[in-house]
Design a protein around this motif. Structure first.
Motif, PDB file in Angstrom:
ATOM      1  N   LYS A  97      -2.836   5.043  14.712  1.00  0.00           N
ATOM      2  CA  LYS A  97      -3.254   4.191  13.608  1.00  0.00           C
ATOM      3  C   LYS A  97      -4.055   3.022  14.159  1.00  0.00           C
ATOM      4  O   LYS A  97      -3.586   2.305  15.044  1.00  0.00           O
ATOM      5  CB  LYS A  97      -2.053   3.680  12.814  1.00  0.00           C
ATOM      6  CG  LYS A  97      -2.435   2.882  11.570  1.00  0.00           C
ATOM      7  CD  LYS A  97      -1.202   2.476  10.780  1.00  0.00           C
ATOM      8  CE  LYS A  97      -1.568   1.724   9.506  1.00  0.00           C
ATOM      9  NZ  LYS A  97      -0.371   1.307   8.748  1.00  0.00           N
ATOM     10  N   ILE A  99      -6.038  -0.499  13.129  1.00  0.00           N
ATOM     11  CA  ILE A  99      -6.119  -1.528  12.096  1.00  0.00           C
ATOM     12  C   ILE A  99      -7.157  -2.557  12.529  1.00  0.00           C
ATOM     13  O   ILE A  99      -7.040  -3.155  13.597  1.00  0.00           O
ATOM     14  CB  ILE A  99      -4.754  -2.207  11.868  1.00  0.00           C
ATOM     15  CG1 ILE A  99      -3.675  -1.149  11.585  1.00  0.00           C
ATOM     16  CG2 ILE A  99      -4.836  -3.212  10.724  1.00  0.00           C
ATOM     17  CD1 ILE A  99      -2.273  -1.710  11.543  1.00  0.00           C
ATOM     18  N   HIS A 101      -9.098  -6.088  12.404  1.00  0.00           N
ATOM     19  CA  HIS A 101      -8.896  -7.494  12.069  1.00  0.00           C
ATOM     20  C   HIS A 101     -10.154  -8.275  12.460  1.00  0.00           C
ATOM     21  O   HIS A 101     -11.012  -7.787  13.194  1.00  0.00           O
ATOM     22  CB  HIS A 101      -7.690  -8.085  12.812  1.00  0.00           C
ATOM     23  CG  HIS A 101      -6.399  -7.357  12.575  1.00  0.00           C
ATOM     24  ND1 HIS A 101      -5.616  -7.554  11.460  1.00  0.00           N
ATOM     25  CD2 HIS A 101      -5.764  -6.413  13.320  1.00  0.00           C
ATOM     26  CE1 HIS A 101      -4.537  -6.782  11.530  1.00  0.00           C
ATOM     27  NE2 HIS A 101      -4.605  -6.076  12.651  1.00  0.00           N
ATOM     28  N   TRP A 105      -8.901  -5.177  17.273  1.00  0.00           N
ATOM     29  CA  TRP A 105      -8.264  -3.976  16.734  1.00  0.00           C
ATOM     30  C   TRP A 105      -6.790  -3.954  17.132  1.00  0.00           C
ATOM     31  O   TRP A 105      -6.430  -4.361  18.234  1.00  0.00           O
ATOM     32  CB  TRP A 105      -8.945  -2.713  17.265  1.00  0.00           C
ATOM     33  CG  TRP A 105     -10.342  -2.517  16.756  1.00  0.00           C
ATOM     34  CD1 TRP A 105     -11.496  -2.905  17.370  1.00  0.00           C
ATOM     35  CD2 TRP A 105     -10.715  -1.903  15.527  1.00  0.00           C
ATOM     36  NE1 TRP A 105     -12.581  -2.559  16.594  1.00  0.00           N
ATOM     37  CE2 TRP A 105     -12.137  -1.943  15.458  1.00  0.00           C
ATOM     38  CE3 TRP A 105     -10.021  -1.320  14.472  1.00  0.00           C
ATOM     39  CZ2 TRP A 105     -12.854  -1.427  14.388  1.00  0.00           C
ATOM     40  CZ3 TRP A 105     -10.741  -0.802  13.404  1.00  0.00           C
ATOM     41  CH2 TRP A 105     -12.130  -0.858  13.368  1.00  0.00           C
ATOM     42  N   SER A 106      -5.961  -3.482  16.222  1.00  0.00           N
ATOM     43  CA  SER A 106      -4.549  -3.238  16.517  1.00  0.00           C
ATOM     44  C   SER A 106      -4.304  -1.732  16.458  1.00  0.00           C
ATOM     45  O   SER A 106      -4.839  -1.043  15.579  1.00  0.00           O
ATOM     46  CB  SER A 106      -3.642  -3.941  15.508  1.00  0.00           C
ATOM     47  OG  SER A 106      -3.800  -5.344  15.596  1.00  0.00           O
ATOM     48  N   ASP A 118      -2.442  -4.951  20.545  1.00  0.00           N
ATOM     49  CA  ASP A 118      -3.726  -5.464  20.070  1.00  0.00           C
ATOM     50  C   ASP A 118      -4.765  -5.293  21.177  1.00  0.00           C
ATOM     51  O   ASP A 118      -4.448  -5.418  22.368  1.00  0.00           O
ATOM     52  CB  ASP A 118      -3.635  -6.936  19.680  1.00  0.00           C
ATOM     53  CG  ASP A 118      -2.680  -7.155  18.516  1.00  0.00           C
ATOM     54  OD1 ASP A 118      -2.532  -6.239  17.702  1.00  0.00           O
ATOM     55  OD2 ASP A 118      -2.077  -8.250  18.442  1.00  0.00           O
ATOM     56  N   THR A 154      -7.483   1.687   8.940  1.00  0.00           N
ATOM     57  CA  THR A 154      -7.408   0.746   7.823  1.00  0.00           C
ATOM     58  C   THR A 154      -7.797  -0.636   8.346  1.00  0.00           C
ATOM     59  O   THR A 154      -8.121  -0.796   9.519  1.00  0.00           O
ATOM     60  CB  THR A 154      -5.996   0.726   7.210  1.00  0.00           C
ATOM     61  OG1 THR A 154      -6.002  -0.081   6.028  1.00  0.00           O
ATOM     62  CG2 THR A 154      -4.988   0.171   8.189  1.00  0.00           C
ATOM     63  N   ALA A 155      -7.779  -1.628   7.467  1.00  0.00           N
ATOM     64  CA  ALA A 155      -8.158  -2.991   7.836  1.00  0.00           C
ATOM     65  C   ALA A 155      -7.161  -3.963   7.226  1.00  0.00           C
ATOM     66  O   ALA A 155      -6.546  -3.693   6.189  1.00  0.00           O
ATOM     67  CB  ALA A 155      -9.573  -3.315   7.382  1.00  0.00           C
ATOM     68  N   GLY A 156      -7.024  -5.106   7.893  1.00  0.00           N
ATOM     69  CA  GLY A 156      -6.098  -6.110   7.412  1.00  0.00           C
ATOM     70  C   GLY A 156      -6.761  -7.253   6.675  1.00  0.00           C
ATOM     71  O   GLY A 156      -6.065  -8.068   6.068  1.00  0.00           O
ATOM     72  N   ASP A 157      -8.082  -7.337   6.697  1.00  0.00           N
ATOM     73  CA  ASP A 157      -8.755  -8.469   6.045  1.00  0.00           C
ATOM     74  C   ASP A 157     -10.033  -8.039   5.338  1.00  0.00           C
ATOM     75  O   ASP A 157     -10.113  -8.053   4.125  1.00  0.00           O
ATOM     76  CB  ASP A 157      -9.061  -9.564   7.081  1.00  0.00           C
ATOM     77  CG  ASP A 157      -9.436  -9.006   8.441  1.00  0.00           C
ATOM     78  OD1 ASP A 157     -10.282  -8.110   8.490  1.00  0.00           O
ATOM     79  OD2 ASP A 157      -8.879  -9.474   9.448  1.00  0.00           O
ATOM     80  N   PRO A 175      -9.471  -2.473   3.598  1.00  0.00           N
ATOM     81  CA  PRO A 175      -8.170  -3.081   3.292  1.00  0.00           C
ATOM     82  C   PRO A 175      -7.486  -2.377   2.115  1.00  0.00           C
ATOM     83  O   PRO A 175      -8.110  -2.099   1.085  1.00  0.00           O
ATOM     84  CB  PRO A 175      -8.529  -4.529   2.942  1.00  0.00           C
ATOM     85  CG  PRO A 175      -9.859  -4.768   3.585  1.00  0.00           C
ATOM     86  CD  PRO A 175     -10.574  -3.458   3.552  1.00  0.00           C
TER      87      PRO A 175
END
Length: 227
Positions: A97, A99, A101, A105-106, A118, A154-157, A175
């Motif tokens: 996964k 993510i 930011h 990236w995470s 991260d 996916t994205a967090g922001d 997001p």
């Protein structure tokens, strides 16, 4: 990775990218044949006088109506096949996964209990000798070679895009939404990519680095990182 003054693609490191490069060459040869034919006809029309045989040639009109349809079919069939292959995800060996930011990236290895980290770009002042500026990260994504890998993005922001050209992977990170893709690395190596969505002021400072390694190396790396 890409070299200076390079006009072609990077060396393909996955079956999908090999198919994309082959389709690009196929489409380029079709376009070259069409351009050559058009240039020949233009030169012929300029050098010869117009006549009724040229203006009222119904056979020629029939040919240049049917021929483009055949050309489109020759381009559409392999294109649809590659699109199907890119969307097909069948029993992956590993699920990862990613993510996005602002601006790093995470990563979470969902098949492991405590394996997440991260990934930040290494500043130029701290970059080890011989590493690539604006492309190296402090934590690489390590994946086993010749194994189907599923990537959930996916994205967090804001909008991001997880892209590695040599693997033929480019998936938007949105997001609140999960997008997925897959790839298989055919050889060991380190593959570089960057966020391909304009996500803010530091958009060009969130690189992606995937390291493909044999399964034993991946197992040792995962056990050390999770311990």
């Amino acid at each position: 990775m890409a070299n200076h003054s390079q006009f072609g693609f990077q060396d393909a490191s996955s079956p999908i990218m090999e198919e994309l490069v082959e389709f690009h060459d196929h489409a380029l040869m079709v376009a070259l044949a069409i351009c050559s034919l058009v240039l020949y006809l233009l030169a012929l029309m300029l050098m010869e006088k117009l006549s009724s045989n040229t203006v009222d040639a119904q056979e020629v009109e029939l040919i240049w109506t049917i021929l483009p349809a055949i050309v489109l079919i020759l381009l559409a069939l392999p294109s649809l096949q590659i699109l199907y292959m890119m969307d097909e995800i069948d029993e992956p060996d590993l699920t990862l996964k990613a993510i996005g930011h602002q601006w790093y990236w995470s990563y979470e290895y969902t098949d492991f209990k405590d394996l997440s980290f991260d990934s930040y770009m290494i500043p130029t002042t701290e970059l080890p000798l011989g590493h690539f500026r604006l492309l190296e990260v402090d934590h690489r994504v390590v994946v086993p070679m010749e194994s189907p890998i599923r990537i959930i993005v996916t994205a967090g922001d804001v909008l991001h895009s997880w892209a590695i050209p040599t693997l033929g992977v480019k998936t938007d990170a949105i997001p609140g939404r999960l997008n997925q893709t897959s790839f298989i690395t055919t050889r060991p190596g380190v593959f570089y990519g960057q966020c391909s969505e304009i996500c803010g002021a530091n958009h060009s400072y969130m690189p992606i680095v995937v390291e493909s390694a044999p399964l034993t190396y991946f197992e040792n790396w995962s056990s050390l990182l999770s311990s």
